[in-house]
Design a protein around this motif. Structure first.
Motif, PDB file in Angstrom:
ATOM      1  N   ASP A 542       0.776  -1.159   0.063  1.00 23.99           N
ATOM      2  CA  ASP A 542      -0.121  -0.110  -0.119  1.00 23.99           C
ATOM      3  C   ASP A 542       0.861   1.290  -0.012  1.00 23.99           C
ATOM      4  N   PHE A 543       0.813   2.192  -1.155  1.00 30.83           N
ATOM      5  CA  PHE A 543       1.331   3.208  -1.192  1.00 30.83           C
ATOM      6  C   PHE A 543       0.625   4.376  -0.039  1.00 30.83           C
ATOM      7  N   TYR A 544      -0.475   4.211   0.146  1.00 33.22           N
ATOM      8  CA  TYR A 544      -1.084   5.339   1.010  1.00 33.22           C
ATOM      9  C   TYR A 544      -1.242   4.592   2.550  1.00 33.22           C
ATOM     10  N   PRO A 545      -0.972   5.361   3.533  1.00 35.65           N
ATOM     11  CA  PRO A 545      -0.729   4.845   4.917  1.00 35.65           C
ATOM     12  C   PRO A 545      -2.199   4.565   5.381  1.00 35.65           C
ATOM     13  N   TRP A 546      -2.404   3.468   6.125  1.00 39.23           N
ATOM     14  CA  TRP A 546      -3.804   3.312   6.641  1.00 39.23           C
ATOM     15  C   TRP A 546      -3.789   3.818   8.116  1.00 39.23           C
ATOM     16  N   SER A 571      -7.832   5.353   4.887  1.00 39.12           N
ATOM     17  CA  SER A 571      -6.896   5.915   4.169  1.00 39.12           C
ATOM     18  C   SER A 571      -7.609   6.956   2.959  1.00 39.12           C
ATOM     19  N   GLU A 572      -6.455   7.395   2.251  1.00 39.36           N
ATOM     20  CA  GLU A 572      -6.920   7.943   0.910  1.00 39.36           C
ATOM     21  C   GLU A 572      -7.394   7.282  -0.151  1.00 39.36           C
ATOM     22  N   GLU A 624     -12.743   0.353  -1.492  1.00 37.57           N
ATOM     23  CA  GLU A 624     -11.689   1.469  -2.219  1.00 37.57           C
ATOM     24  C   GLU A 624     -12.635   2.136  -2.776  1.00 37.57           C
ATOM     25  N   TYR A 625     -12.208   3.317  -3.033  1.00 39.32           N
ATOM     26  CA  TYR A 625     -12.781   4.698  -3.797  1.00 39.32           C
ATOM     27  C   TYR A 625     -12.266   4.341  -5.248  1.00 39.32           C
ATOM     28  N   PRO A 626     -13.065   4.398  -6.168  1.00 37.46           N
ATOM     29  CA  PRO A 626     -12.644   4.377  -7.647  1.00 37.46           C
ATOM     30  C   PRO A 626     -11.917   5.588  -7.863  1.00 37.46           C
ATOM     31  N   GLN A 627     -12.569   6.824  -7.623  1.00 38.51           N
ATOM     32  CA  GLN A 627     -11.748   8.247  -8.267  1.00 38.51           C
ATOM     33  C   GLN A 627     -12.450   9.049  -7.058  1.00 38.51           C
ATOM     34  N   SER A 631     -12.093  18.300  -4.283  1.00 39.81           N
ATOM     35  CA  SER A 631     -12.940  18.591  -3.250  1.00 39.81           C
ATOM     36  C   SER A 631     -13.024  17.718  -2.308  1.00 39.81           C
ATOM     37  N   GLU A 632     -13.291  16.391  -2.896  1.00 35.14           N
ATOM     38  CA  GLU A 632     -13.502  15.205  -1.909  1.00 35.14           C
ATOM     39  C   GLU A 632     -12.287  14.996  -1.427  1.00 35.14           C
ATOM     40  N   TYR A 633     -11.205  14.918  -2.157  1.00 33.29           N
ATOM     41  CA  TYR A 633      -9.790  14.537  -1.547  1.00 33.29           C
ATOM     42  C   TYR A 633      -9.292  15.551  -0.645  1.00 33.29           C
TER      43      TYR A 633
END
Length: 699
Positions: A542-546, A571-572, A624-627, A631-633
């Motif tokens: 995982d690149f993004y930290p949990w 996570s992101e 998981e979020y597909p995209q 603003s959401e990010y």
């Protein structure tokens, strides 16, 4: 019965230590003073005994070796006492921060602040997170600048996309310090805040820090550094949720508050705020060393500015994500400290520092040399027994009377003295792991200073398989083999009365020397085993930290079924959701589309089910979020990383708990490894049957 009397000093100091720990708060200077004083007296008592009664003077060679080992032991034991005595008094500024924060919020003090994010080769994802965090800081008089020393087109585009000021330079001299100094010439804020590319601030960072600068004598304020990813060594040992970040926390919770009391705080290079006019007096950030933060601090102190420390977790960043990155970072730190002997900002000679400041910086320099002492001891001590030349001669009764009380008392108080940040045995393992690279950096710098150059610690590393860093572990593997050989020889000689006569030592001390040798060899074999296991890098996919964040979530499935659960990891990239016991769930298939509503954020996101995990009476979902749009990010990043009080002090195991945990690591990873492998094979078929039945992938 008489044999037990020799344990009386050990039992006595242990009981005394427990009593003091119970009766005094951990922040009590009196309690710390009593503990440190008793520890010092026990150390002096032990060293006097070692120096006068235990040296092996049988031959010239054994005399030289015995004296050399005693000197190493003397340095290793005495050096920490300087910091321990100075650390009796510490500064904690929480109440002061409350007072100054009120003046900032009431607009009684509102200086302009330039926020610098220096970058060289960090990934876009890491930079995006940090920029958003800096922009989310709740302070109206700020400007955020991305300082790109890599002149990357994609970084410039990122800055434009996020509405962040972008600064680049044509020449790239003096690495990070040069990058910061270039930006100083192009900006004009009253104060300057610096965040490394991986450090994300909390929203209240400036309101908690800016107010301190109403004191005209203040030059720089350093905040506590927290880390949102897992410690490399702890993760490799499977203890990432137990040990935290031992070395970093010990420095931040023990050394920095002590340094603050004596106006000798060390700047970390990130998550600090500095007065621009003070920087101008010292001609900007120091450029003659890779440790620009360390020597800039010394120059400010030389100009009689105060440098203070706020023990609050107002930002979080990344620790090195694998062993090579960890080595690179610590070698750069050691190199920077050693360069102090060759630069104009040498804390031992520069004008303006007082006696306490020089002593504190001297102890910091000497501290690095303990790595060389550890490395030499790892080599020489086993060889002494292999070649039948015990380095100390004594009987077990005296050893129990002088050494054991010191060791037990040190293990008893270390956890408390370090503000519950780590245990002694854990600190010893980290010291073993880092001994060789740090020693190499010290020797290289002393022989050929300024030859290393500034090397950025790599961030954002991902691997899909386990790797044994055997080339980096070789020094410890050698030490393990020699220690094991020494142990075998000691045991053989102990049970072979004829061979005992071959020891180069007085016969009356022969058996006791072997028994002590067996103890030390066993102790270091355990430490070395754990240290070597830490070089087996676990996969990091995982690149993004949990982050372990609990928040309520409404889940809508198939546009009509409503579920209610809680996140336990976020996570992101996605969210892991658990449901209450016996919660009635419909059949959820892999790749199902769901709608998530985060109640606390008032944020609705689309998601895809990637995993369904059945355990006992509970079901967990990985979604998981597909995209995400910008603003959401932003909303998600601000919630994950920027919420005030997001980062809390971790409770780590005490000494006894740590010993048991590490012994369990050795048992599970070595002794039970063949059985675990067999169980894993059996378990896999069970999972496959469930997966086929429920149409779930990656169960």
């Amino acid at each position: 019965m008489n044999d037990f009397l020799y344990l009386a000093p050990t039992v006595g100091v242990f009981v005394f230590g427990i009593i003091i720990l119970q009766f005094f708060d951990k922040k009590s200077p009196l309690g710390r003073g009593i503990l440190v004083s008793v520890f010092f007296l026990l150390t002096v008592r032990y060293l006097l005994w070692r120096g006068f009664y235990t040296l092996n003077l049988a031959t010239k060679l054994t005399t030289a070796i015995s004296l050399f080992i005693f000197i190493l032991e003397f340095i290793t034991l005495i050096v920490p006492h300087f910091e321990l005595f100075l650390g009796i008094k510490r500064n904690y500024r929480h109440q002061e921060a409350d007072f100054w924060e009120a003046t900032v919020k009431e607009n009684q003090y509102s200086p302009t602040v330039d926020i610098f994010i220096p970058t060289y080769n960090e990934s876009i994802a890491i930079l995006r997170r940090t920029i958003i965090g800096c922009q989310a800081i709740e302070y109206p008089h700020k400007k955020v600048y991305l300082l790109d020393d890599g002149n990357r087109k994609e970084v410039e585009e990122l800055a434009f996309q996020l509405g962040c000021n972008y600064i680049a330079r044509e020449e790239h001299q003096h690495a990070k310090a040069g990058n910061l100094n270039h930006a100083l010439k192009l900006t004009n804020g009253d104060l300057v805040t610096v965040f490394d590319a991986d450090f994300v601030p909390c929203k209240n960072f400036l309101t908690r820090t800016v107010g301190f600068f109403q004191k005209p004598e203040l030059g720089l304020l350093q905040t506590h550094q927290h880390y949102y990813n897992q410690d490399t060594v702890a993760r490799n040992l499977g203890l990432e949720n137990i040990l935290g970040h031992p070395t970093e926390e010990c420095s931040s919770r023990l050394n920095q508050p002590m340094r603050d009391y004596y106006n000798s705080v060390m700047c970390y290079g990130s998550s600090f705020i500095v007065r621009r006019s003070a920087l101008n007096e010292v001609n900007g950030f120091y450029t003659d060393s890779v440790a620009e933060d360390y020597f800039t601090t010394i120059l400010l102190l030389g100009k009689k500015y105060e440098v203070i420390y706020l023990t609050e977790r107002l930002s979080a960043g990344l620790v090195p994500e694998n062993i090579p990155a960890l080595f690179r970072q610590r070698m750069r730190w050691a190199q920077g400290t050693m360069e102090g002997f060759f630069v104009s900002a040498n804390p031992l000679t520069i004008k303006g520092l007082n006696f306490h400041q020089r002593i504190i910086y001297l102890t910091g320099v000497i501290h690095w040399f303990t790595s060389i002492s550890i490395l030499i001891s790892l080599v020489i001590f086993p060889l002494c027994f292999i070649f039948k030349m015990p380095p100390l001669v004594t009987n077990v009764h005296d050893w129990l009377s002088y050494f054991l009380p010191l060791m037990v008392f040190q293990f008893t108080i270390f956890y408390r003295i370090c503000d519950n940040s780590t245990a002694k045995i854990v600190a010893d393992i980290y010291s073993l792991i880092l001994a060789f690279p740090v020693s190499l950096a010290i020797i290289k710098t002393l022989v050929k200073p300024f030859s290393g150059g500034f090397k950025v610690t790599p961030k954002g590393i991902c691997t899909d398989k386990a790797i044994f860093r055997w080339n980096l572990a070789l020094p410890l593997i050698y030490a393990f083999i020699s220690t094991l050989s020494s142990l075998i020889i000691c045991i053989y000689l102990l049970f072979n009365s004829e061979s005992v006569n071959s020891l180069i030592v007085e016969l009356r001390f022969a058996y006791s020397s072997l028994e002590i040798g067996i103890f030390w060899n066993l102790y270091y074999l355990i430490l070395l085993t754990v240290a070597i296991l830490a070089f087996v890098e676990k996969p990091q996919k995982d690149f993004y930290p949990w982050l372990n964040i609990n928040t309520s979530i409404n889940i809508k499935i198939n546009n009509n079924i409503q579920l209610y659960g809680f996140s336990y990891s976020l996570s992101e990239k996605g969210v892991k959701i658990s449901f209450p016991d016996n919660y009635s769930l419909p059949l959820i298939k892999h790749d199902s589309t769901v709608e998530l509503h985060f109640n606390e954020l008032n944020l609705t996101l689309n998601g895809i089910v990637k995993d369904v995990n059945f355990r006992s009476r509970k079901v967990d979902l990985l979604i998981e979020y597909p995209q995400l749009n910008l603003s959401e990010y932003r909303t998600l990043v601000e919630f994950l990383f920027c919420s005030p009080h997001r980062w809390q002090t971790k409770i780590v195991p005490n000494e006894i708990q740590s010993i048991l945990i590490l012994l369990n690591v050795v048992k599970n990873k070595i002794l039970l490894f063949p059985f675990q492998k067999k169980q894993n094979k059996l378990g896999r078929y069970k999972h496959l049957s469930i997966k086929a039945e429920l149409d779930i992938i990656n169960y």
